[in-house]
Design an enzyme around this catalytic site. Structure first.
Site, PDB file in Angstrom:
ATOM      1  N   ASP A 167       1.083  -1.167   0.050  1.00 34.11           N
ATOM      2  CA  ASP A 167      -0.022   0.039   0.064  1.00 34.11           C
ATOM      3  C   ASP A 167       0.802   1.083  -0.023  1.00 34.11           C
ATOM      4  O   ASP A 167       1.968   1.350   0.597  1.00 34.11           O
ATOM      5  CB  ASP A 167      -0.725   0.054   1.204  1.00 34.11           C
ATOM      6  CG  ASP A 167      -2.026  -0.627   0.987  1.00 34.11           C
ATOM      7  OD1 ASP A 167      -2.320  -1.713   0.161  1.00 34.11           O
ATOM      8  OD2 ASP A 167      -2.954  -0.625   2.039  1.00 34.11           O
TER       9      ASP A 167
ATOM     10  N   HIS B 106       4.552  -7.508   0.050  1.00 34.81           N
ATOM     11  CA  HIS B 106       4.073  -8.983  -0.465  1.00 34.81           C
ATOM     12  C   HIS B 106       4.801  -9.115  -1.874  1.00 34.81           C
ATOM     13  O   HIS B 106       5.239  -8.256  -2.409  1.00 34.81           O
ATOM     14  CB  HIS B 106       2.524  -8.778  -0.628  1.00 34.81           C
ATOM     15  CG  HIS B 106       1.763  -8.789   0.680  1.00 34.81           C
ATOM     16  ND1 HIS B 106       0.803  -9.789   0.974  1.00 34.81           N
ATOM     17  CD2 HIS B 106       1.584  -7.856   1.736  1.00 34.81           C
ATOM     18  CE1 HIS B 106       0.120  -9.339   2.204  1.00 34.81           C
ATOM     19  NE2 HIS B 106       0.705  -8.187   2.371  1.00 34.81           N
TER      20      HIS B 106
ATOM     21  N   SER C 256       8.412   3.841   4.872  1.00 39.63           N
ATOM     22  CA  SER C 256       9.493   3.763   4.118  1.00 39.63           C
ATOM     23  C   SER C 256       9.075   3.592   2.649  1.00 39.63           C
ATOM     24  O   SER C 256       8.184   4.065   2.218  1.00 39.63           O
ATOM     25  CB  SER C 256      10.409   2.793   4.604  1.00 39.63           C
ATOM     26  OG  SER C 256      11.662   3.145   4.141  1.00 39.63           O
TER      27      SER C 256
END
EC number: 4.1.1.65
Length: 283
Positions: A90, A143, A248
């Protein structure tokens, strides 16, 4: 003026010490401390707790535990098409496109070299890149964007500048200066790399196969070879690779000439979600 002061202060700060102190505070399991920090973060960053699998903040053992919270099942559906490369996180797709003359775009008017990013001259296979910025309000797990086998992991110590929009537009070679963890995978399109870029206040980077690496824990470049048969560490698209203990940046590098992004090039700062279609593998 304010932006320049923000950059100047970052040069003065002891990056590693600051991040390690934040790590100790964020790992505290004192209920008063961790609940207060969680409430502050929710209010400050407008965190959408409704998406979290656990919405009761008292159930999180620490602030870091809250920051790497899981999402509710099926909240981020993923394509079953093997020719679709998915977003690993995200965040905001800040830059993406073709690697030209061994250079990637950091921000408008700023380039940095692929060789400096991965600290290696063996860069010929990588042709495309995508950079995703994770703000403190975002889901922080990373992911797998495509089915693949882990072949190597490289840790590169470095600075811990903030990676927000102000810093990326002001500090040259930012992503090649900051601490980073590079994970290499063998896939149907050849070698890809998923790069975790450290940043100011990031209290560590963690992978599911290795565990946590504290900010600048190693003083020199470290390499782990997973290519032998005894490891055989494989991931399906959408599997969790690891996480940041604060906001980050993740950078993806892909090989070959058959990857086409699903977004119009020359556009940037596109909001994106984990498992969302990022690119297509063309014939």
């Amino acid at each position: 003026m304010r932006d320049n002061l923000f950059i100047y202060l970052q040069y003065l700060l002891p990056h590693t010490l600051t991040s390690r102190l934040v790590s100790k505070l964020a790992d505290s399991e004192n209920k008063i401390i961790k609940n207060h920090l969680i409430r502050l973060a929710i209010k400050k960053f407008n965190i959408n707790l409704v998406e979290a699998k656990e919405t009761d903040i008292s159930k999180y053992k620490s602030f870091n535990d809250f920051f790497i919270r899981e999402l509710k099942d099926d909240l981020r559906p993923i394509s079953n098409d093997k020719n679709v490369i998915s977003s690993p996180a995200d965040g905001v797709l800040s830059q993406f496109g073709t690697i030209t003359d061994n250079s990637l775009i950091q921000a408008k008017g700023k380039l940095f070299s692929l060789e400096s990013l991965i600290a290696s001259s063996s860069t010929t296979s990588f042709t495309k890149f995508a950079t995703i910025y994770l703000s403190p309000k975002d889901y922080h797990r990373v992911h797998m964007p495509i089915d693949g086998k882990l072949t190597k992991m490289v840790y590169i110590p470095g600075k811990l500048f903030s990676v927000n929009k102000i810093t990326t537009s002001k500090v040259d070679n930012l992503f090649a200066k900051n601490e980073r963890l590079i994970c290499y995978f063998d896939t149907i399109i050849g070698e890809i790399a998923v790069i975790f870029v450290g940043a100011l206040l990031v209290a560590g980077i963690e992978t599911v196969w290795h565990g946590k690496i504290a900010p600048n824990y190693y003083k020199d470049i470290q390499t782990w070879d997973y290519n032998s048969a005894k490891f055989n560490i494989k991931f399906n698209k959408g599997d969790i690779l690891g996480w940041f203990n604060f906001g980050s940046t993740v950078i993806i590098l892909t090989s070959g000439n058959n990857v086409s992004f699903k977004f119009e090039e020359n556009k940037n700062n596109i909001k994106i979600q984990v498992n969302q279609d990022l690119a297509l593998i063309t014939e």
